[in-house]
Scaffold this motif. Structure first.
Motif, short mmCIF file in Angstrom:
data_model
loop_
_atom_site.label_atom_id
_atom_site.label_comp_id
_atom_site.label_asym_id
_atom_site.label_seq_id
_atom_site.Cartn_x
_atom_site.Cartn_y
_atom_site.Cartn_z
N ASN A 23 15.00 1.71 18.83
CA ASN A 23 13.71 1.51 18.20
C ASN A 23 12.56 2.15 18.94
OD1 ASN A 23 12.86 0.19 15.82
ND2 ASN A 23 14.40 -1.32 16.39
N VAL A 74 5.26 9.38 3.69
CA VAL A 74 5.75 8.08 4.15
C VAL A 74 4.79 7.46 5.16
CG1 VAL A 74 7.26 9.03 5.96
CG2 VAL A 74 7.70 6.79 5.05
N GLU A 124 0.26 1.85 11.54
CA GLU A 124 1.11 3.03 11.58
C GLU A 124 2.41 2.69 10.87
OE1 GLU A 124 1.81 4.54 15.50
OE2 GLU A 124 2.74 6.39 14.77
N VAL A 125 2.64 3.36 9.74
CA VAL A 125 3.77 3.03 8.89
C VAL A 125 5.08 3.12 9.66
CG1 VAL A 125 5.06 3.75 6.86
CG2 VAL A 125 2.58 3.77 6.83
N GLY A 126 5.92 2.11 9.51
CA GLY A 126 7.22 2.11 10.15
C GLY A 126 7.16 1.74 11.62
N VAL A 127 6.00 1.61 12.18
CA VAL A 127 5.87 1.33 13.60
C VAL A 127 5.21 -0.03 13.82
CG1 VAL A 127 5.04 2.15 15.83
CG2 VAL A 127 5.74 3.78 14.09
N ARG A 128 3.92 -0.11 13.53
CA ARG A 128 3.28 -1.41 13.67
C ARG A 128 1.92 -1.46 13.00
NH1 ARG A 128 1.03 -2.25 19.73
NH2 ARG A 128 -0.19 -0.35 19.93
N SER A 151 16.96 2.43 2.53
CA SER A 151 15.82 3.33 2.32
C SER A 151 15.90 4.04 0.98
CB SER A 151 15.78 4.36 3.43
OG SER A 151 17.04 4.97 3.56
N ARG A 201 10.85 -0.33 22.45
CA ARG A 201 9.52 -0.27 21.83
C ARG A 201 8.40 -0.32 22.85
NH1 ARG A 201 8.36 -1.03 16.43
NH2 ARG A 201 6.23 -1.58 16.81
N SER A 205 15.07 9.89 5.12
CA SER A 205 15.48 8.82 4.21
C SER A 205 14.41 8.52 3.17
CB SER A 205 15.86 7.56 5.00
OG SER A 205 14.83 7.19 5.85
N ALA A 259 3.55 1.70 3.87
CA ALA A 259 2.26 2.32 3.52
C ALA A 259 1.56 1.44 2.50
CB ALA A 259 2.49 3.72 2.97
N SER A 260 0.33 1.10 2.77
CA SER A 260 -0.40 0.20 1.88
C SER A 260 -0.94 0.97 0.68
CB SER A 260 -1.53 -0.45 2.66
OG SER A 260 -2.17 -1.40 1.85
N LYS A 261 -1.34 0.22 -0.33
CA LYS A 261 -1.89 0.83 -1.53
C LYS A 261 -2.72 -0.21 -2.26
CE LYS A 261 2.81 0.28 -3.23
NZ LYS A 261 3.99 0.99 -3.68
N ASP A 288 -7.00 1.03 -1.53
CA ASP A 288 -6.15 0.42 -0.53
C ASP A 288 -6.98 -0.37 0.48
OD1 ASP A 288 -4.52 -0.08 1.61
OD2 ASP A 288 -4.18 2.02 2.12
N ASN A 312 9.92 5.00 18.70
CA ASN A 312 9.41 5.76 17.55
C ASN A 312 9.00 7.19 17.93
OD1 ASN A 312 7.87 2.67 16.74
ND2 ASN A 312 9.81 3.43 16.02
N TRP A 369 13.43 9.59 15.59
CA TRP A 369 13.22 8.48 14.67
C TRP A 369 12.40 8.94 13.46
CZ3 TRP A 369 8.72 6.02 13.10
CH2 TRP A 369 8.89 4.79 12.49
N VAL A 393 5.28 -5.92 14.04
CA VAL A 393 6.13 -4.86 14.58
C VAL A 393 7.26 -4.57 13.61
CG1 VAL A 393 5.59 -5.31 17.00
CG2 VAL A 393 7.48 -6.50 15.96
N ASP A 394 7.45 -3.31 13.32
CA ASP A 394 8.50 -2.88 12.41
C ASP A 394 9.66 -2.36 13.24
OD1 ASP A 394 10.16 -1.65 10.60
OD2 ASP A 394 8.53 -0.83 9.40
N VAL A 395 10.77 -3.10 13.24
CA VAL A 395 11.94 -2.63 13.98
C VAL A 395 13.08 -2.29 13.02
CG1 VAL A 395 11.39 -3.74 16.15
CG2 VAL A 395 12.65 -5.01 14.45
N GLY A 396 12.71 -1.84 11.84
CA GLY A 396 13.72 -1.40 10.89
C GLY A 396 14.30 -2.54 10.08
#
Lengths: 362, 550
Positions: free
Chosen positions: A310, A117, B243-247, B435, A218, A323, B80-82, B226, A312, A316, B271-274
């Motif tokens: 939030n 992931v 950073e996946v899921g973070v920023r 998810s 954050r 998931s 995640a990029s590809k 990628d 990380n 988290w 920014v990834d806040v879900g």
């Protein structure tokens, strides 16, 4: 003593092995692998494409073989592409010469694997996240332990007094409120520009920004301060605090009825001296175990608090890994969890011996 | 956007025809723009055909020019990029758009304008496109960008056997079904700045296809890789942190001379806040981001309440609730018809999306699509619905309605389920977290799926309802429908295509392939002072245009 520690370490390794195998088994069930293929390849892949993806990425082998590969006792898989002749494998990083790659690359070789992931090495992912959780836990403990002991001792030194009753009510209320409730209450009361205290304070001109505290932590990852870190720390600390305070109170109340306390009192020693000199040390033996037990409890607490705010960190990461069925990241998380639980228990057992001479390790 | 792109070139005859249709009231302005710009006209030239002056036209869709500099934070998932060809989320395109650019972009007003292409034109029956590469564009390695690079990308897009390559479907007839590669000799490099694409049959969707998010133009040496990893592109930015899921962080590339005069910001943080809108709000109040990717439902008002601005765009984005026909009893057309008879779309729109949209008609072609054909109003009759279901022998069947666990998807599916219950159906609701929901979206027996806006109705049909295509979530297979669709794909004339479209829409309704209650308006919220952050019908964020007021 050395034998005791060795035996404990043995138990730790065995527990870790069992737990990781269970996690490995569950994450490698058919539907979970399909889910993995779809998150990694394309969310809208067909079944044939899923099969081909799994096969190309080494998920087609028997479960035990792959567990062995992860442990590092079975050589990593390699595969030659029928069309291009390109050799890929578990131990071959992109751009690496297949001939130069090691045969084994598992836990025993110090390789925690690859997080699908995060698209990065597991060690790199977990390391930084653990440090963040460490920071959160450190501050939570710094608030929680002294406050809990103070509340417990004050409540326990005069059982049934008005002070005892009010502090006990407070302790029971906090420990009866789970993190996901108290966290939300905190956000609504203190970190919303529309509800709670913040709009009132803003109207009075006491605060500049929209909210008193920040409802998202954050920014605390890089730069923790009073405004962005208070709510997550308090959410974790309050829950554990009530519990430790209750234990301390019970222990303190028991000590205060002991014979030697009565003797001291009859001698005419002041109440203050009795509490500090005679009662305190004995009263802290039981809470010590409870405090050490709080570490594993906090691990579950951070899962909720870090997701809510939030932040990380490790908790988290665990949610993300679970998931998204990130197999190797989940396995490493399990190892970390086993380590935390068993190491704190070891410390608790050894510390107990030093606090209470009546107990011996044999 | 240059307004002189078509100087000295002939205006496509069909464009004049469209202009007449627009002036006669047969075509909305949006439809007119989509069609004429797809034929290679600039938006200005298109506007001039219908008597709108250049100045007025510029004003209609002009972007502001913000002062240079500043850091902007965008709330968006960091995935995640590809390889761009297999991108499955608009977010991926937004993240890399500052680095790898597109040949053409689709604008908010429904028109197309050139990015790496200076202009393009189609021959009269839309079987040959001539693409003119923008001169002066360089890769950030210093190498000049040429027509040969574009040809290499077209070939890569046509590789239909690459897992998850959705560009192959967008290339349509350019892909040779036997080799799963581009047709021999179909892509011709004329000179360094000119390229021709020859199609075996007329195709009016090619330009829309190369404006979509998986169509990022890669350097030929890095095709299939990628862009976050290789970092080579024509854009003004480089991705310095991911950073996946973070920023993710984009910074202006100091060693690269960008071809355009945009790229105002120095730094963009994603920014990834879900996926929870409550978290977006908490994060917004904590000053952690300046604009949302998309604001949905009640949160539109909440963001307004905290002083943020709202940008709205009317689109063909929608929520489709479909039966997968591979699952009994949904292969039975009567069961599907019973569902559509029972569900009142007005109720679903009101309860599920707070009325923020227009009612749809169960055929997935939107009034904003150029070829939309109006059908007689759909019938809603709950008694007849139950009667139909009982006659089919499924009165006891339990309808398991699957949806995401949050947002308008959940609310609308709840409203849909309630409508079925009202009609006397047995209904169970299943909600699945975001998810995991998408891992199996094609296969749930009865579930709701969000579909993004597409430029033309035929694009949607080609993507989702043609037999055997990758995204055919309804499991729909009808040779008559496919044959009619082939016909529609080749009809460039709007009215002629509308006749075929009417038949296609009718088949969709008769076969009750989907239940579709509404077309969504899309919204984005941003802090006052953020410039050019308007919502885009396809969720696009082009970081080159963004800026902050001084």
């Amino acid at each position: 003593m050395a034998l005791f520690i060795l035996r404990r370490l043995g138990v730790m390794v065995l527990t870790a092995l069992c737990l990781t195998f269970i996690v490995f088994f569950l994450t490698n069930l058919g539907p979970n692998l399909e889910k993995l293929a779809k998150t990694q390849g394309n969310a809208r892949m067909s079944d044939a494409q899923v099969e081909s993806w799994l096969d190309r990425n080494g998920y087609g082998q028997p479960l035990v073989t792959r567990y062995g590969e992860w442990l590092g006792v079975v050589p990593g898989w390699t595969r030659e592409d029928a069309e291009t002749g390109e050799i890929t494998g578990r131990c071959i990083d992109p751009g690496m010469d297949p001939a130069a790659a090691p045969r084994f690359c598992g836990l025993l070789q110090g390789d925690f694997g690859y997080s699908t992931v995060s698209d990065d090495e597991v060690a790199a992912v977990v390391g930084g996240r653990l440090a963040l959780t460490g920071k959160l836990m450190f501050w939570a403990f710094l608030i929680m332990v002294p406050a809990a002991l103070l509340v417990g001792v004050l409540a326990g030194m005069r059982e049934g007094s008005r002070l005892d009753r009010s502090l006990s009510t407070f302790a029971i209320a906090t420990t009866a409120t789970p993190e996901y409730v108290s966290g939300v209450i905190f956000i609504v009361l203190l970190a919303s520009s529309q509800a709670g205290l913040s709009p009132i304070l803003a109207e009075w001109g006491w605060i500049d920004g929209g909210t008193l505290f920040l409802g998202s932590a954050r920014s605390a990852m890089d730069n923790a301060n009073f405004w962005n870190f208070t709510l997550p720390v308090m959410t974790i600390a309050l829950y554990g605090m009530g519990y430790i305070a209750r234990m301390t109170r019970a222990s303190m109340a028991e000590v205060m009825t002991a014979q030697y306390i009565r003797t001291a009192r009859l001698k005419g020693v002041s109440f203050r001296k009795i509490v500090l000199r005679h009662a305190l040390r004995n009263a802290l033996i039981a809470p010590f175990t409870v405090i050490m037990l709080q570490f594993p409890w906090l691990l579950t607490g951070v899962v909720i608090v870090e997701t809510l705010f939030n932040y990380n960190g490790f908790g988290w990461t665990l949610v993300q890994a679970a998931s998204n069925n990130d197999i190797e990241l989940l396995l490493t998380c399990s190892i970390v969890a086993v380590l935390v639980v068993l190491v704190t228990q070891l410390i608790s057992d050894i510390g107990y011996v030093f606090l209470n001479p009546r107990i011996r390790i044999s | 956007m240059s307004k002189d792109l078509n100087r000295g070139r002939e205006i496509h005859p069909a464009a004049r025809m469209y202009a007449k249709e627009h002036l006669a009231g047969d075509l909305s302005r949006r439809e007119f723009l989509v069609r004429t710009t797809a034929l290679g006209l600039t938006a200005t030239a298109a506007y001039s055909l219908i008597g709108i002056g250049a100045a007025e036209a510029q004003e209609a869709f002009a972007r502001e020019t913000p002062p240079a500099g500043g850091t902007l934070k965008i709330q968006m998932r960091v995935i995640a990029s590809k390889d761009p060809r297999v991108y499955d989320w608009s977010e991926l395109g937004n993240m890399t758009r500052g680095l790898v650019e597109y040949l053409v972009e689709y604008n908010r007003d429904g028109s197309f304008s050139g990015v790496l292409l200076e202009s393009w034109e189609a021959n009269d029956d839309a079987t040959e496109y001539t693409l003119h590469i923008r001169p002066g564009v360089t890769w950030n390695t210093g190498e000049a960008f040429t027509a040969a690079h574009v040809a290499a990308n077209f070939e890569a897009w046509c590789e239909a056997d690459v897992e998850g390559n959705s560009m192959a479907a967008r290339m349509g007839g350019l892909v040779d079904p036997e080799t799963n590669r581009a047709r021999e000799g179909a892509i011709n490099v004329v000179d360094d700045t000119t390229l021709t694409i020859t199609l075996p049959a007329p195709d009016i969707t090619l330009v829309a296809g190369i404006a979509d998010y998986p169509a990022a133009v890669q350097h030929p040496d890095y095709i299939g890789q990628d862009p976050v990893a290789h970092g080579v592109g024509t854009g003004a930015y480089m991705i310095s942190e991911h950073e996946v899921g973070v920023r993710a962080v984009l910074e202006k590339n100091p060693d690269h001379t960008y071809w355009g005069d945009t790229a105002y910001l120095d730094r963009i943080e994603i920014v990834d806040v879900g996926t929870d809108p409550a978290a977006w709000l908490a994060s917004a109040e904590a000053g952690e981001h300046d604009m949302t990717y998309e604001t949905t439902g009640d949160y539109i008002d909440v963001f307004t309440a905290i002083g943020w601005e709202t940008s709205e765009v009317v689109t063909a984005a929608t929520l489709v609730i479909r039966c997968n026909q591979a699952n009994a009893p949904y292969e039975n057309v009567a069961v599907r018809q019973a569902i559509n008879l029972a569900v009142d779309p007005n109720e679903v729109l009101a309860l599920g999306y707070a009325g923020r949209g227009i009612v749809a008609e169960n055929h997935h072609v939107c009034p904003v699509h150029p070829e939309y054909a109006e059908l007689p109003p759909i019938t809603i009759d709950k008694d007849l619905a139950l009667q139909t279901l009982t006659d089919a022998g499924y009165a006891d069947h339990v309808f398991e309605v699957t949806s995401l666990d949050a947002g308008f998807e959940r609310d609308s599916s709840d409203a849909f389920a309630a409508q079925l219950r009202d009609a006397g159906f047995n209904v169970e609701r299943v909600i699945i977290p975001g998810s995991t929901f998408w891992n199996d979206w094609l296969n749930y027996p009865l579930s709701s799926t969000t579909w993004n806006h597409r430029e033309l109705g035929v694009i949607i049909y080609n993507l989702a309802y043609r037999s055997g295509v990758a995204w055919n979530e309804a499991g729909y297979s009808n040779p008559d429908f496919d044959a009619l669709l082939d016909t529609a794909n080749g009809i460039q004339d709007a009215d002629a295509r509308r006749e075929t479209m009417a038949q296609l829409e009718q088949i969709m309704q008769d076969d009750a392939v989907i239940n579709q209650s509404y077309w969504r308006s899309l919204y984005r919220s941003y802090r006052p002072g953020v410039i050019n952050a308007d919502m885009h019908p396809k969720f696009e964020i082009n970081v080159h245009y963004l800026g902050l007021a001084a």
